[in-house]
Design a protein around this motif. Sequence first.
Motif, PDB file in Angstrom:
ATOM      1  N   LEU A 281       0.822  -1.217   0.000  1.00 50.63           N
ATOM      2  CA  LEU A 281       0.000   0.000   0.000  1.00 50.63           C
ATOM      3  C   LEU A 281       0.855   1.266   0.000  1.00 50.63           C
ATOM      4  O   LEU A 281       0.325   2.376   0.045  1.00 50.63           O
ATOM      5  CB  LEU A 281      -0.934   0.003   1.218  1.00 50.63           C
ATOM      6  CG  LEU A 281      -1.952  -1.139   1.290  1.00 50.63           C
ATOM      7  CD1 LEU A 281      -2.752  -1.073   2.594  1.00 50.63           C
ATOM      8  CD2 LEU A 281      -2.891  -1.125   0.091  1.00 50.63           C
ATOM      9  N   GLY A 282       2.174   1.070  -0.027  1.00 48.29           N
ATOM     10  CA  GLY A 282       3.091   2.205   0.003  1.00 48.29           C
ATOM     11  C   GLY A 282       4.001   2.102   1.219  1.00 48.29           C
ATOM     12  O   GLY A 282       3.760   1.316   2.136  1.00 48.29           O
TER      13      GLY A 282
ATOM     14  N   THR B 203       1.788  -1.348   9.481  1.00 50.09           N
ATOM     15  CA  THR B 203       1.161  -0.118   8.984  1.00 50.09           C
ATOM     16  C   THR B 203       0.104   0.366   9.975  1.00 50.09           C
ATOM     17  O   THR B 203      -0.233   1.547  10.012  1.00 50.09           O
ATOM     18  CB  THR B 203       0.561  -0.384   7.585  1.00 50.09           C
ATOM     19  OG1 THR B 203       1.627  -0.720   6.693  1.00 50.09           O
ATOM     20  CG2 THR B 203      -0.193   0.815   7.032  1.00 50.09           C
ATOM     21  N   PHE B 204      -0.392  -0.544  10.800  1.00 45.70           N
ATOM     22  CA  PHE B 204      -1.417  -0.229  11.811  1.00 45.70           C
ATOM     23  C   PHE B 204      -0.932  -0.730  13.168  1.00 45.70           C
ATOM     24  O   PHE B 204      -0.816  -1.933  13.384  1.00 45.70           O
ATOM     25  CB  PHE B 204      -2.730  -0.899  11.405  1.00 45.70           C
ATOM     26  CG  PHE B 204      -3.874  -0.782  12.391  1.00 45.70           C
ATOM     27  CD1 PHE B 204      -3.963   0.247  13.328  1.00 45.70           C
ATOM     28  CD2 PHE B 204      -4.903  -1.717  12.354  1.00 45.70           C
ATOM     29  CE1 PHE B 204      -5.030   0.330  14.213  1.00 45.70           C
ATOM     30  CE2 PHE B 204      -5.982  -1.642  13.228  1.00 45.70           C
ATOM     31  CZ  PHE B 204      -6.040  -0.619  14.161  1.00 45.70           C
ATOM     32  N   LEU B 205      -0.622   0.210  14.060  1.00 46.07           N
ATOM     33  CA  LEU B 205      -0.211  -0.120  15.426  1.00 46.07           C
ATOM     34  C   LEU B 205      -1.365   0.331  16.329  1.00 46.07           C
ATOM     35  O   LEU B 205      -1.571   1.529  16.525  1.00 46.07           O
ATOM     36  CB  LEU B 205       1.094   0.600  15.779  1.00 46.07           C
ATOM     37  CG  LEU B 205       2.230   0.434  14.742  1.00 46.07           C
ATOM     38  CD1 LEU B 205       3.445   1.277  15.133  1.00 46.07           C
ATOM     39  CD2 LEU B 205       2.619  -1.028  14.583  1.00 46.07           C
ATOM     40  N   ASN B 206      -2.108  -0.624  16.832  1.00 46.90           N
ATOM     41  CA  ASN B 206      -3.350  -0.325  17.542  1.00 46.90           C
ATOM     42  C   ASN B 206      -3.074   0.224  18.943  1.00 46.90           C
ATOM     43  O   ASN B 206      -2.711  -0.527  19.841  1.00 46.90           O
ATOM     44  CB  ASN B 206      -4.205  -1.600  17.610  1.00 46.90           C
ATOM     45  CG  ASN B 206      -5.570  -1.359  18.220  1.00 46.90           C
ATOM     46  OD1 ASN B 206      -5.962  -0.217  18.477  1.00 46.90           O
ATOM     47  ND2 ASN B 206      -6.299  -2.450  18.466  1.00 46.90           N
TER      48      ASN B 206
ATOM     49  N   ASP C 108      -4.534   6.011   4.183  1.00 46.57           N
ATOM     50  CA  ASP C 108      -5.666   6.434   3.336  1.00 46.57           C
ATOM     51  C   ASP C 108      -6.133   5.284   2.447  1.00 46.57           C
ATOM     52  O   ASP C 108      -7.332   5.012   2.338  1.00 46.57           O
ATOM     53  CB  ASP C 108      -5.244   7.599   2.423  1.00 46.57           C
ATOM     54  CG  ASP C 108      -5.325   8.952   3.126  1.00 46.57           C
ATOM     55  OD1 ASP C 108      -6.137   9.082   4.062  1.00 46.57           O
ATOM     56  OD2 ASP C 108      -4.581   9.860   2.731  1.00 46.57           O
ATOM     57  N   LYS C 109      -5.156   4.631   1.799  1.00 43.44           N
ATOM     58  CA  LYS C 109      -5.511   3.521   0.898  1.00 43.44           C
ATOM     59  C   LYS C 109      -6.215   2.410   1.664  1.00 43.44           C
ATOM     60  O   LYS C 109      -7.208   1.852   1.192  1.00 43.44           O
ATOM     61  CB  LYS C 109      -4.251   2.948   0.239  1.00 43.44           C
ATOM     62  CG  LYS C 109      -3.730   3.764  -0.915  1.00 43.44           C
ATOM     63  CD  LYS C 109      -2.594   3.004  -1.594  1.00 43.44           C
ATOM     64  CE  LYS C 109      -1.836   3.935  -2.521  1.00 43.44           C
ATOM     65  NZ  LYS C 109      -0.562   3.339  -2.966  1.00 43.44           N
ATOM     66  N   ALA C 110      -5.702   2.089   2.846  1.00 47.36           N
ATOM     67  CA  ALA C 110      -6.312   1.021   3.655  1.00 47.36           C
ATOM     68  C   ALA C 110      -7.747   1.385   4.014  1.00 47.36           C
ATOM     69  O   ALA C 110      -8.660   0.551   3.925  1.00 47.36           O
ATOM     70  CB  ALA C 110      -5.483   0.789   4.917  1.00 47.36           C
ATOM     71  N   GLU C 111      -7.960   2.633   4.386  1.00 43.53           N
ATOM     72  CA  GLU C 111      -9.311   3.044   4.784  1.00 43.53           C
ATOM     73  C   GLU C 111     -10.257   3.052   3.593  1.00 43.53           C
ATOM     74  O   GLU C 111     -11.438   2.714   3.728  1.00 43.53           O
ATOM     75  CB  GLU C 111      -9.252   4.422   5.462  1.00 43.53           C
ATOM     76  CG  GLU C 111      -8.646   4.325   6.861  1.00 43.53           C
ATOM     77  CD  GLU C 111      -8.259   5.672   7.448  1.00 43.53           C
ATOM     78  OE1 GLU C 111      -7.177   5.753   8.018  1.00 43.53           O
ATOM     79  OE2 GLU C 111      -9.039   6.632   7.315  1.00 43.53           O
TER      80      GLU C 111
END
Length: 307
Positions: free
Chosen positions: A172-173, A196-199, A218-221
């Motif tokens: 996704l970049g 890419t996502f650290l909760n 942004d792309k993930a969302e």
Amino acid sequence: MPMAPAVRPAAALCLAAGLFAVSSSAQSVVRTADPAKRGFKEADFPRTVRVADGVYTYEDFHAGAEKFTTTDMFVVTDGGVLVADGQGSPAATRGLVDAIARVTPKPITHVVVCSDHGDHTAGNASFPAGVRYYIHPASKAAMGRNAPADAQLVTDTATLTLGGEEIRILFLGRAHTGGDLSVYLPRRRILFLSETFLNRVFPAMRSAYPSEWLSALDKAERMNSDIYIPGHGFTEQGPVSQEELRAYHRAVEAAIAEATRLYKAGVPVDDAVSQADFGEYASWTLAASQGPIAVRRMYDELAGRLR
Ligand SMILES: [Zn+2]
């Protein structure tokens, strides 16, 4: 552990020994990466969480004094098991392999290196010989001689069908490592985002590309997944995972904004690391150690030192 937590989701949702369901009520979930605040005991980990039919996460503690989980995903199909990310030591990844064997007799056939960092790859020797690895070229270069031999390189998208299940491996970049891969299950609308996502973990930027990270989020969302799974922090139920991905996106924006403010004010970086005020994010897991690293990395980006 000082406080008695308000909820104890762990006991109520235990499906079998060591196997848990994703917390079912959004109201009952404490929004934190801290196991104690979430209502867990240390002995509750490692644990396997059933996300959907055939889709699981495995959460074990990251090494270090501050407790939070490193989270892997595995997908069980009739054609074998695909694993996205491992743990940080051969013993810890052996725990993952054993947990998979308790869920299914199917062999592990595919492993995706989503994050090349050691806390997700240093145990890869415990995966069975002969598994097919996938990795981004930047991660392969970063890992050097520790990179899996003969791995299939993914620069953009790779789609495979395993036991009838379509699985997409996506770049996704550049985000946390520069070679960040994600794994998407289109039939189930589940996206494993790795680091890419650290909760509820403070944006960790030692090897990050901060502004590009925002584009990846942004792309993930925009994919409108039902469930987003992080590489650190807890596995959430769908709507909570969507909210937490947004919250994480805002945390990255806030870290970038604060470092940019200090940079534009001409504050030298060694002063900026102590002057930075991250507001609500100062209470997130790892903020004390990762805040200064984020400021330094942003100074590098703003000065054009990241390529
Ligand atoms: Zn990590």
